[in-house]
Design a protein around this motif. Structure first.
Motif, mmCIF file in Angstrom:
data_model
loop_
_atom_site.group_PDB
_atom_site.id
_atom_site.type_symbol
_atom_site.label_atom_id
_atom_site.label_comp_id
_atom_site.label_asym_id
_atom_site.label_seq_id
_atom_site.Cartn_x
_atom_site.Cartn_y
_atom_site.Cartn_z
ATOM 1 N N HIS A 22 0.828 -1.217 0.000
ATOM 2 C CA HIS A 22 0.000 0.000 0.000
ATOM 3 C C HIS A 22 0.872 1.282 0.000
ATOM 4 O O HIS A 22 0.549 2.264 -0.678
ATOM 5 C CB HIS A 22 -0.899 -0.054 1.242
ATOM 6 N N HIS B 188 1.159 4.567 -2.591
ATOM 7 C CA HIS B 188 1.144 6.013 -2.338
ATOM 8 C C HIS B 188 2.246 6.714 -3.138
ATOM 9 O O HIS B 188 2.041 7.780 -3.709
ATOM 10 C CB HIS B 188 1.330 6.298 -0.846
ATOM 11 N N SER C 156 1.555 9.275 5.946
ATOM 12 C CA SER C 156 0.136 8.911 5.937
ATOM 13 C C SER C 156 -0.359 8.810 7.373
ATOM 14 O O SER C 156 0.329 9.222 8.314
ATOM 15 C CB SER C 156 -0.048 7.589 5.197
ATOM 16 N N ASP D 266 -6.136 7.382 0.280
ATOM 17 C CA ASP D 266 -6.247 6.009 -0.234
ATOM 18 C C ASP D 266 -7.160 5.902 -1.460
ATOM 19 O O ASP D 266 -8.293 6.386 -1.449
ATOM 20 C CB ASP D 266 -6.767 5.095 0.881
HETATM 21 ZN ZN ZN Z 1 -2.800 5.028 2.765
#
Ligand code: ZN
Ligand code: KG4
Length: 338
Positions: A113, A117, A138, A304
């Motif tokens: 993940h 980003h 984040s 996200d």
């Molecule tokens: Zn994230």
């Protein structure tokens, strides 16, 4: 270059998202459904998040395909975030993606993940070239990573306690601001004086690239208590601007010393906190005066979304780094190259 169409799936936290992009980073659709069920709890409730993903995933993939004017037969690969995140939430996306890949006979690509980003930046700036330094900020992560190429990277530093977004959100909660606190504090700060209160700049003098925000958070919490800062207090905007400035200065100064020491000329800001206007401003001002290119995604692509997962998977598709059907989600923290 042969055109490749990728379906991205993201369910790591409280946003159910599906996107269709191609290997030139063109976005055909990027559907994000944010779960409002958590609002009354002031934070994400993991079990509720997984259940909402189960309800949302199929309709959202359908909408993403419809908006892209494509059918499943036009999809060449399926990319899914596998870590880090809430394990129950990740499992929904991973199980769904595995089922889809198996039934269509198409490759499955596992994406970290955090890597997603970073590569969100390519969706609007496909011309970005390696090497670059990525500052990933984040809700759960603060990491500084040097990328020589897609598969060759070095983690320069990371937070030893709270993430930058977490510090924003915890202080937002103390001030009774809507969740998440980051964008709220950013907005309040626009009407405040960032030099009004001098908060400590954690770990700024240490000769490493690690971060720590827990001491700053405690100091800000104490200030709120002692000065009775609340949404009716006239000092609220000065408080927000000064607190935000302390976080931004630490992120900025550490990143600049890392690029100087490593002779890197490109910085990518990534993650939800990369939407912060002060963070963008200080980097832009520096880049205007020095030999540095700074990139950050538009606000929607900072937080996200599945397009960023598909974007990171483009590089893996080219290298045929496919996952098999034993793929499992994991909540392991941080940035990893799978
Ligand atoms: Zn994230
Ligand atoms: O990347 P993200 O959507 O989710 C995680 O992977 O954690 O980041 C969410 C974080 C939250 O902590 C939120 O407060 C923060 O990003 N955030 C901001 C801003 N917009 C989102 N923080 C500061 N300023 C903003 N404008």
């Amino acid at each position: 270059m042969k055109k490749v169409t990728i379906l991205g799936i993201e369910t790591s936290c409280d946003d159910t998202s599906a996107a269709v992009i191609d290997n030139s980073f063109h976005i055909y659709s990027n559907i994000i459904s944010s779960q409002s069920i958590h609002e009354k709890f002031g934070g994400v409730v993991p079990e509720l998040a997984s259940r909402e993903h189960i309800k949302g995933i199929m309709p959202i993939v359908d909408i993403a395909l419809k908006e892209a004017k494509l059918s499943l037969n036009n999809i060449d690969a399926i990319a899914v975030s596998v870590n880090p995140g809430l394990i129950g939430s990740l499992l929904v996306g991973v199980s769904f993606a595995k089922g889809l890949a198996y039934s269509l006979g198409k490759p499955l690509i596992a994406v970290n993940h955090i890597l997603g980003h970073v590569f969100a930046n390519f969706l609007e700036q496909p011309e970005i070239e390696f090497p670059f330094m990525a500052l990933i900020v984040s809700g759960g992560h603060t990491e500084l990573v040097k990328f020589i190429s897609f598969n060759n990277f070095k983690i320069m530093g990371r937070t030893v306690d709270d993430a930058a977004g977490e510090a924003f959100d915890k202080i937002g909660k103390l001030l009774n601001l809507p969740f998440p606190g980051g964008p709220e504090i950013d907005n309040l700060a626009k009407n405040g004086n960032k030099n009004a209160i001098s908060f400590p700049l954690p770990m700024i003098k240490q000769a490493n690239y690690d971060f720590s925000f827990s001491g700053l958070k405690t100091s800000a919490a104490l200030y709120i208590q002692q000065n009775k800062i609340n949404t009716n207090n006239e000092n609220l905007c000065d408080f927000a601007a000064s607190f935000q400035n302390a976080i931004v200065q630490v992120l900025f100064r550490k990143t600049i010393s890392a690029i100087k020491e490593n002779n890197i000329k490109t910085v990518l800001l990534a993650g939800g906190v990369a939407a912060n206007s002060e963070l963008r401003n200080v980097f832009d001002n520096f880049a205007n005066k020095h030999d540095l290119c700074v990139f950050y995604p538009s606000e929607e692509l900072c937080t996200d979304n599945a397009a960023m997962i598909a974007a990171a998977s483009v590089f893996k598709y080219e290298k045929k780094q496919f996952a098999d059907l034993n793929l499992n989600a994991s909540s392991i923290k941080g940035f990893h190259q799978l």
